[in-house]
Design an enzyme around this catalytic site. Structure first.
Site, PDB file in Angstrom:
ATOM      1  N   CYS A 275     -10.534  -3.515  -4.247  1.00  0.00           N
ATOM      2  CA  CYS A 275      -9.576  -4.566  -4.598  1.00  0.00           C
ATOM      3  C   CYS A 275     -10.291  -5.846  -5.005  1.00  0.00           C
ATOM      4  CB  CYS A 275      -8.629  -4.827  -3.429  1.00  0.00           C
ATOM      5  SG  CYS A 275      -7.443  -3.485  -3.180  1.00  0.00           S
TER       6      CYS A 275
ATOM      7  N   GLU B 250       0.163   5.225   0.613  1.00  0.00           N
ATOM      8  CA  GLU B 250      -0.838   6.210   1.021  1.00  0.00           C
ATOM      9  C   GLU B 250      -0.509   7.599   0.498  1.00  0.00           C
ATOM     10  OE1 GLU B 250      -2.211   4.045   5.168  1.00  0.00           O
ATOM     11  OE2 GLU B 250      -1.103   5.931   5.295  1.00  0.00           O
TER      12      GLU B 250
ATOM     13  N   CYS C  10      -3.957   0.457  -2.778  1.00  0.00           N
ATOM     14  CA  CYS C  10      -3.857  -0.712  -1.905  1.00  0.00           C
ATOM     15  C   CYS C  10      -2.800  -1.678  -2.445  1.00  0.00           C
ATOM     16  CB  CYS C  10      -5.195  -1.427  -1.824  1.00  0.00           C
ATOM     17  SG  CYS C  10      -6.530  -0.467  -1.091  1.00  0.00           S
TER      18      CYS C  10
ATOM     19  N   ASN D  57       0.844  -1.193   0.000  1.00  0.00           N
ATOM     20  CA  ASN D  57       0.000   0.000   0.000  1.00  0.00           C
ATOM     21  C   ASN D  57       0.883   1.247   0.000  1.00  0.00           C
ATOM     22  OD1 ASN D  57       0.528  -0.885   2.776  1.00  0.00           O
ATOM     23  ND2 ASN D  57      -0.917   0.662   3.477  1.00  0.00           N
TER      24      ASN D  57
ATOM     25  N   GLU E 135      -2.994  -4.886  -2.910  1.00  0.00           N
ATOM     26  CA  GLU E 135      -3.525  -5.857  -3.853  1.00  0.00           C
ATOM     27  C   GLU E 135      -3.584  -5.288  -5.267  1.00  0.00           C
ATOM     28  OE1 GLU E 135      -4.613  -4.816  -0.899  1.00  0.00           O
ATOM     29  OE2 GLU E 135      -6.141  -6.169  -0.107  1.00  0.00           O
TER      30      GLU E 135
END
Length: 133
Positions: A93, A48, A57, A46, A59
């Site tokens: 996701c 941010e 994210c 991830n 994934e």
């Protein structure tokens, strides 16, 4: 179904990339390791942003990394996180996983025990190409 040796390798890869996550706001790091059908492993963490909507994210980062490398068919995805138990993927996701029909999603605990889910279990009413017919 992914074998135990491969799952252990994917968990290690996800944990490794989890350590490189950029999470200065939530302090919640997530790692993902995606297994291409050809055996190649693609990772993502991830990342941010102060404007949360711009955050990516782990994934989706792993999936987009794989696509950028030319892979579009996958066998399994492992997700690790800073949770005390399983770290489940968010809705966005899950929808991206549906786009690429990832058949096996493995959520690993901090002790490396894990649970395996199908996409149908995580996203029972998938919005896909047939939804637009």
């Amino acid at each position: 179904m992914t074998d135990e040796t491969t799952i252990a390798r994917l968990i290690r890869a996800a944990r490794d990339v989890q350590g490189r996550a950029y999470a200065p706001y939530s302090h919640f790091r997530v790692g993902a390791a995606l297994l291409g059908e050809d055996g190649t492993v693609y990772t993502g963490c991830n990342v941010e942003n102060a404007s949360y909507g711009l955050t990516i994210c782990a994934e989706r980062n792993a999936i987009f990394h794989a696509v950028a490398c030319g892979c579009r068919r996958f066998a399994a995805l492992v997700i690790t996180g800073d949770s005390k138990d399983l770290t489940a993927p968010c809705g966005a996701c899950r929808q991206v996983m549906a786009e690429f029909a990832i058949p096996e999603i493995i959520l690993a605990r901090p002790d490396d025990s894990y649970e395996t889910f199908t996409l149908q279990q995580l996203l029972p009413l998938t919005f896909d190409e047939s939804s637009m017919a």
